[in-house]
Design an enzyme around this catalytic site. Structure first.
Site, mmCIF file in Angstrom:
data_model
loop_
_atom_site.group_PDB
_atom_site.id
_atom_site.type_symbol
_atom_site.label_atom_id
_atom_site.label_comp_id
_atom_site.label_asym_id
_atom_site.label_seq_id
_atom_site.Cartn_x
_atom_site.Cartn_y
_atom_site.Cartn_z
ATOM 1 N N HIS A 187 39.436 30.483 54.643
ATOM 2 C CA HIS A 187 38.167 31.422 54.771
ATOM 3 C C HIS A 187 36.957 30.677 54.537
ATOM 4 O O HIS A 187 36.857 30.152 53.362
ATOM 5 C CB HIS A 187 38.531 32.622 53.763
ATOM 6 C CG HIS A 187 39.435 33.483 53.811
ATOM 7 N ND1 HIS A 187 39.509 34.576 53.087
ATOM 8 C CD2 HIS A 187 40.405 33.394 54.664
ATOM 9 C CE1 HIS A 187 40.666 35.288 53.550
ATOM 10 N NE2 HIS A 187 41.111 34.549 54.486
ATOM 11 N N TYR A 228 34.641 41.975 47.881
ATOM 12 C CA TYR A 228 34.471 42.240 46.530
ATOM 13 C C TYR A 228 33.699 43.726 46.606
ATOM 14 O O TYR A 228 32.430 43.340 47.204
ATOM 15 C CB TYR A 228 34.006 41.090 45.770
ATOM 16 C CG TYR A 228 34.806 40.130 45.489
ATOM 17 C CD1 TYR A 228 35.191 39.081 46.315
ATOM 18 C CD2 TYR A 228 35.682 40.095 44.161
ATOM 19 C CE1 TYR A 228 35.839 38.045 46.042
ATOM 20 C CE2 TYR A 228 36.376 38.893 43.920
ATOM 21 C CZ TYR A 228 36.587 38.077 44.671
ATOM 22 O OH TYR A 228 37.416 36.870 44.745
ATOM 23 N N PRO A 252 40.589 37.689 36.495
ATOM 24 C CA PRO A 252 40.627 37.202 37.789
ATOM 25 C C PRO A 252 39.552 37.467 38.701
ATOM 26 O O PRO A 252 39.677 36.904 40.068
ATOM 27 C CB PRO A 252 41.908 38.155 38.372
ATOM 28 C CG PRO A 252 41.823 39.314 37.293
ATOM 29 C CD PRO A 252 41.210 38.999 36.218
ATOM 30 N N LYS A 259 39.971 32.042 39.373
ATOM 31 C CA LYS A 259 39.920 30.551 39.014
ATOM 32 C C LYS A 259 41.099 30.142 38.336
ATOM 33 O O LYS A 259 41.261 29.094 38.231
ATOM 34 C CB LYS A 259 38.633 30.362 38.107
ATOM 35 C CG LYS A 259 37.489 30.393 38.914
ATOM 36 C CD LYS A 259 36.978 29.320 39.428
ATOM 37 C CE LYS A 259 36.081 29.216 40.538
ATOM 38 N NZ LYS A 259 36.285 29.063 41.676
ATOM 39 N N TYR A 282 32.364 29.428 43.407
ATOM 40 C CA TYR A 282 33.576 30.011 44.129
ATOM 41 C C TYR A 282 34.443 29.166 44.693
ATOM 42 O O TYR A 282 35.457 28.989 44.712
ATOM 43 C CB TYR A 282 33.266 31.205 45.207
ATOM 44 C CG TYR A 282 34.200 32.041 45.301
ATOM 45 C CD1 TYR A 282 34.275 33.507 44.688
ATOM 46 C CD2 TYR A 282 35.256 31.809 46.125
ATOM 47 C CE1 TYR A 282 35.300 34.033 44.748
ATOM 48 C CE2 TYR A 282 36.279 32.731 46.547
ATOM 49 C CZ TYR A 282 36.373 33.807 45.901
ATOM 50 O OH TYR A 282 37.486 34.830 45.690
HETATM 51 C C1 PHB Z 1 44.360 37.616 45.458
HETATM 52 O O1 PHB Z 1 44.401 37.635 46.239
HETATM 53 O O2 PHB Z 1 45.291 38.019 44.577
HETATM 54 C C2 PHB Z 1 42.881 37.637 44.588
HETATM 55 C C3 PHB Z 1 41.739 37.184 45.096
HETATM 56 C C4 PHB Z 1 40.581 36.931 44.584
HETATM 57 C C5 PHB Z 1 40.600 37.358 43.522
HETATM 58 C C6 PHB Z 1 41.676 37.653 42.619
HETATM 59 C C7 PHB Z 1 42.896 37.845 43.118
HETATM 60 O O3 PHB Z 1 39.424 37.243 42.757
#
Ligand code: PHB
Ligand code: APR
Length: 397
Positions: free
Chosen positions: A75, A202, A294, A298, A386
């Site tokens: 990505h 997000y 999460p 990280k 990120y």
């Molecule tokens: C996930 O795909 O499980 C995932 C992706 C981004 C995050 C947390 C979990 O910030």
């Protein structure tokens, strides 16, 4: 009872323990891995799935990246969505790097396959019960096949996660704990439906945070902010999809198709750092030493960063008799850990609703997101963190 001997006794067969064992093997350093769960359990445990470019480089550079390269989804950006509008943060354009979506349990499968391929000692359903004399002559006691066993080793690597035995084996007066609990959790689902976007989204919404992620072109992974003690039984599939649709809605419309939910679970949100991360010949790595919420994706990446530092220290020690890098383990790890703690707690605060927030706080969330997505300087700072901050030591491979 059997008495074994190795150079590095590794407790825990999660990403930290298995990556460490693999990198040490490539450097000619012996280890034994103990994992208290079965192989099947660790290979199917659903966890996060975002790999920084540096993590991908380590896995590929060490020869376990073949499937990752084939099946991982690269990505080049993410979307931040708020006030019914989407804003893309373009990693490639801002910092020239990308991330890869590849589930943690797939990383674990690849590492186990490599380790079993070269027949290095790996015990499943082998819980370490006690560690002993980690200042001078370290020993690990473990239970396997209904019998007690013992490993004498030069060093112990505590890769046994947040609930392991290594951190609690250190007298509490020698440990500093820094932690923060968040007044919410995530309800996560794995669903059999094509992801509604090809990049992660997000979302900040007045009803709470949500996240769209994926595991493959056919499998979506989605999360919803919920109460920390949420009763998951109260969340029917239909209610989950309705809530996700409400939070992810866009002014110009957004189609979130539903599909069968294959797995549901709650993820607690916590920031935690134990310091130091080394005690004599005992080293803590990954979740055994630190936890991040999460939101910044990280956790696994930080575990791999610790492994990188410890591997370098052990190579210096065994190949050149130099202890300096080992002595600097805590200091080197914590510099990165604290920056990731900062980033993860910032992302969490910006994107979630806290209890008793008023209209003023809501506008501050929106203003902050507006700033982050409209200022090139702020977007670059988010992108840089990120995709993973640069390492301050040269590559291992
Ligand atoms: C996930 O795909 O499980 C995932 C992706 C981004 C995050 C947390 C979990 O910030
Ligand atoms: N003996 C043997 N194994 C143990 C013991 C013990 N006494 N205690 C715990 N373990 C094992 C657990 O069963 C688990 O498989 O240690 C492993 C720790 O693995 P993780 O919890 O996955 O932690 P870590 O390897 O540090 O991975 C970092 O990144 O995405 C994040 O939190 C997520 O797990 C992830 C982490």
């Amino acid at each position: 009872m059997s008495k074994l001997r190795t150079q590095v006794g590794i407790i825990g067969g999660g990403p930290a323990g298995l990556t460490l064992a693999h990198l040490l093997h490539l450097q000619g350093i012996e280890s034994i891995v103990l994992e208290r769960h079965s192989r099947e359990y660790v290979e199917t445990r659903v966890r996060a799935g975002v790999l920084e470019q540096g993590t991908v480089d380590i896995l590929c550079g060490s020869g376990v990246g073949e499937r990752l390269k084939r099946e991982g989804l690269e990505h080049q950006g993410v979307e931040l969505r708020f006030d019914g509008r989407g804003h893309r943060i373009d990693f490639q354009e801002l910092v020239g790097k990308s991330i890869t979506v590849y589930a943690q349990q797939e990383v674990v499968k690849d590492l186990i396959l490599a380790r079993l391929g070269y027949k290095a000692p790996t015990y499943f359903e082998a819980g370490a019960t006690r560690i002993e004399d980690y200042d001078a002559n370290p020993k690990i006691h473990f239970r396997w096949s209904d019998e007690d066993h013992e490993i004498a080793c030069d060093f112990i690597a505590g890769c046994d996660g947040f609930h392991g035995i290594c951190r609690p084996a250190v007298p509490s007066e020698q440990l500093q704990i820094h932690e923060r609990h968040y007044p919410f959790a995530w309800l996560g689902i794995l669903a059999q439906v094509a992801p509604a976007s090809h990049e992660l989204i997000y979302t900040y919404h007045q009803r709470g945070f949500s996240l769209l992620s994926m595991r493959s072109p056919e499998i979506s992974r989605l999360y919803l902010q919920c109460a920390p003690d949420e009763d998951i039984e109260k969340w029917s599939d239909e209610r989950i999809w309705d809530e996700l649709r409400t939070r992810m809605a866009k002014r110009e419309g957004f189609v979130l198709k539903d599909g069968p939910i294959m797995q549901k679970g709650l993820t607690p949100m916590r920031s935690f750092v134990a310091s130091p991360m080394q005690f004599g010949k005992l080293f803590l790595l990954g979740d055994a030493a630190h936890i991040v919420p999460p939101t910044g994706a990280k956790g696994l990446n930080l575990a791999v960063a610790d492994v990188r530092v410890l591997t370098r220290g052990l190579v210096e020690f065994y190949k050149r008799g130099n202890r300096e890098a080992l002595e600097q383990y805590t200091e080197r790890c914590l510099r990165r850990v604290w920056k990731c703690e900062r980033f993860s707690s910032w992302m969490t605060s910006m994107l979630h609703r806290f209890p008793q927030e008023d209209s003023f706080s809501h506008h501050i969330h929106v203003a902050e997101l507006d700033y982050v997505t409209s200022s090139r300087a702020a977007s670059t700072a988010l992108a840089e963190n990120y995709v993973g901050l640069p390492f301050d030591t040269p590559e291992l491979f």
